[in-house]
Design a protein around this motif. Structure first.
Motif, PDB file in Angstrom:
ATOM      1  N   SER A 196      22.144  55.516 -20.627  1.00 51.56           N
ATOM      2  CA  SER A 196      21.201  55.616 -21.738  1.00 51.56           C
ATOM      3  C   SER A 196      21.725  54.799 -22.909  1.00 51.56           C
ATOM      4  O   SER A 196      22.935  54.610 -23.054  1.00 51.56           O
ATOM      5  CB  SER A 196      21.040  57.079 -22.172  1.00 51.56           C
ATOM      6  N   ARG A 197      20.810  54.345 -23.745  1.00 55.26           N
ATOM      7  CA  ARG A 197      21.247  53.686 -24.974  1.00 55.26           C
ATOM      8  C   ARG A 197      22.100  54.622 -25.820  1.00 55.26           C
ATOM      9  O   ARG A 197      22.976  54.179 -26.571  1.00 55.26           O
ATOM     10  CB  ARG A 197      20.038  53.206 -25.778  1.00 55.26           C
ATOM     11  N   PRO A 235      18.236  52.832 -20.530  1.00 50.93           N
ATOM     12  CA  PRO A 235      16.936  52.928 -21.200  1.00 50.93           C
ATOM     13  C   PRO A 235      17.068  53.487 -22.618  1.00 50.93           C
ATOM     14  O   PRO A 235      18.045  54.159 -22.955  1.00 50.93           O
ATOM     15  CB  PRO A 235      16.157  53.909 -20.319  1.00 50.93           C
ATOM     16  N   SER A 236      16.046  53.202 -23.407  1.00 53.02           N
ATOM     17  CA  SER A 236      15.858  53.935 -24.659  1.00 53.02           C
ATOM     18  C   SER A 236      15.040  55.172 -24.295  1.00 53.02           C
ATOM     19  O   SER A 236      15.326  55.808 -23.285  1.00 53.02           O
ATOM     20  CB  SER A 236      15.138  53.049 -25.679  1.00 53.02           C
ATOM     21  N   ARG A 261       6.278  51.864 -28.580  1.00 53.41           N
ATOM     22  CA  ARG A 261       7.598  51.239 -28.659  1.00 53.41           C
ATOM     23  C   ARG A 261       8.510  51.676 -27.506  1.00 53.41           C
ATOM     24  O   ARG A 261       9.566  51.082 -27.315  1.00 53.41           O
ATOM     25  CB  ARG A 261       8.254  51.574 -30.001  1.00 53.41           C
ATOM     26  N   TRP A 262       8.116  52.687 -26.787  1.00 52.77           N
ATOM     27  CA  TRP A 262       8.949  53.191 -25.708  1.00 52.77           C
ATOM     28  C   TRP A 262       8.849  52.288 -24.482  1.00 52.77           C
ATOM     29  O   TRP A 262       7.874  51.549 -24.308  1.00 52.77           O
ATOM     30  CB  TRP A 262       8.515  54.598 -25.330  1.00 52.77           C
ATOM     31  N   VAL A 263       9.842  52.383 -23.627  1.00 54.26           N
ATOM     32  CA  VAL A 263       9.844  51.598 -22.389  1.00 54.26           C
ATOM     33  C   VAL A 263       9.183  52.418 -21.287  1.00 54.26           C
ATOM     34  O   VAL A 263       9.401  53.627 -21.176  1.00 54.26           O
ATOM     35  CB  VAL A 263      11.287  51.197 -22.005  1.00 54.26           C
ATOM     36  N   PRO A 285      20.471  46.641 -20.775  1.00 53.35           N
ATOM     37  CA  PRO A 285      19.591  47.379 -21.682  1.00 53.35           C
ATOM     38  C   PRO A 285      18.136  47.237 -21.261  1.00 53.35           C
ATOM     39  O   PRO A 285      17.663  46.143 -20.960  1.00 53.35           O
ATOM     40  CB  PRO A 285      19.848  46.714 -23.046  1.00 53.35           C
ATOM     41  N   TYR A 306      15.263  48.620 -23.249  1.00 51.19           N
ATOM     42  CA  TYR A 306      14.885  49.363 -24.449  1.00 51.19           C
ATOM     43  C   TYR A 306      13.397  49.289 -24.779  1.00 51.19           C
ATOM     44  O   TYR A 306      12.933  50.047 -25.622  1.00 51.19           O
ATOM     45  CB  TYR A 306      15.660  48.836 -25.666  1.00 51.19           C
ATOM     46  N   ARG A 341      10.515  48.207 -26.925  1.00 57.50           N
ATOM     47  CA  ARG A 341      10.515  47.786 -28.348  1.00 57.50           C
ATOM     48  C   ARG A 341      11.087  48.868 -29.238  1.00 57.50           C
ATOM     49  O   ARG A 341      10.905  48.848 -30.452  1.00 57.50           O
ATOM     50  CB  ARG A 341       9.084  47.446 -28.787  1.00 57.50           C
ATOM     51  N   ALA A 342      11.774  49.836 -28.617  1.00 60.02           N
ATOM     52  CA  ALA A 342      12.336  50.948 -29.395  1.00 60.02           C
ATOM     53  C   ALA A 342      13.595  50.522 -30.125  1.00 60.02           C
ATOM     54  O   ALA A 342      14.302  49.627 -29.689  1.00 60.02           O
ATOM     55  CB  ALA A 342      12.633  52.114 -28.469  1.00 60.02           C
TER      56      ALA A 342
END
Length: 230
Positions: free
Chosen positions: A135-136, A178-179, A197-199, A225, A227, A229-230
């Protein structure tokens, strides 16, 4: 006929459905463990092979991995570790150690057990790939999630260790970070967020499939990554 198999843990979840579909579309034999037998499951001829297994239990893991490796015409060539979980909480001094340890267990134990059991089969098949999901938050923690961030950092460290230990055996190990993933559960938990904005699972799935395929043969030990657009 599929000429290679992939074991996708968490294949019934929000991300897992997209990952399973991506591998099936690419012609893989896909094996998906699940905690309980599902009624009306898709037949193996047109969908994933389903096996009942508790991935917190070594015996259940062994059963799932044997199922993934039991087709001589489609040897096990990839493992995708999607099983994990998230729970928010308070700051560290207000978080019981049991909650901290639960995050470690649910995110790290299945990944370790499944990878450990699958490695001999990957080596026997002449090599293959392991893909883990961190995770990010492992790189950029946020308040109230020390256990989750620590667990996902441990997943990343474990994947890097596997990449180093099994390089000479032809087994690669990479990680996606992921974000926030755009799933119904996450939308319900964060109704006021900007979901655009989520993936999405559909965006992550091709990255995972690429890391499991021969197209990424030179790549091991990467933390990718995803992400959005988060």
């Amino acid at each position: 006929m599929a000429d290679r198999s992939v074991l996708v843990t968490g294949g019934t979840g929000g991300l897992g459905g997209a990952v399973t579909a991506a591998f099936l579309q690419a012609g893989w034999r896909v094996v998906v463990p699940q905690r309980e037998s599902a009624t009306g499951a898709v037949p193996a001829a047109s969908g994933p092979v389903r096996v009942t297994a508790d991935l917190m239990d070594p015996a259940g893991v062994g059963r799932a991995v044997r199922t993934a490796a039991d087709d001589p015409a489609a040897p096990l060539r990839a493992v995708v570790n999607l099983v994990g979980g998230y729970a928010s909480g308070g700051p560290v001094h207000e978080t019981p150690v049991e909650e901290f340890e639960r995050m470690l267990s649910i995110n790290l134990r299945p990944t370790y057990l499944v990878t450990q059991a699958a490695l001999p089969h990957l080596i026997a098949a002449g090599g293959g790939a392991v893909v883990c999901v961190s995770s990010r938050a492992a790189l950029a923690p946020f308040p109230g999630a020390a256990g989750y961030a620590t667990a996902k950092a441990a997943v990343l460290a474990f994947a890097n260790a596997v990449a180093v230990e099994y390089r000479a055996s032809g087994v690669r190990c990479n990680t996606v970070l992921p974000s926030v993933i755009d799933t119904p559960a996450n939308r319900a938990a964060q109704p006021g967020a900007d979901h655009r904005r989520w993936v999405t699972p559909a965006e992550i799935a091709p990255v995972i499939r690429f890391l499991a395929s021969d197209d990424s043969a030179p790549t091991s030990g990467a933390a990718v990554p995803v992400y959005g657009r988060a």
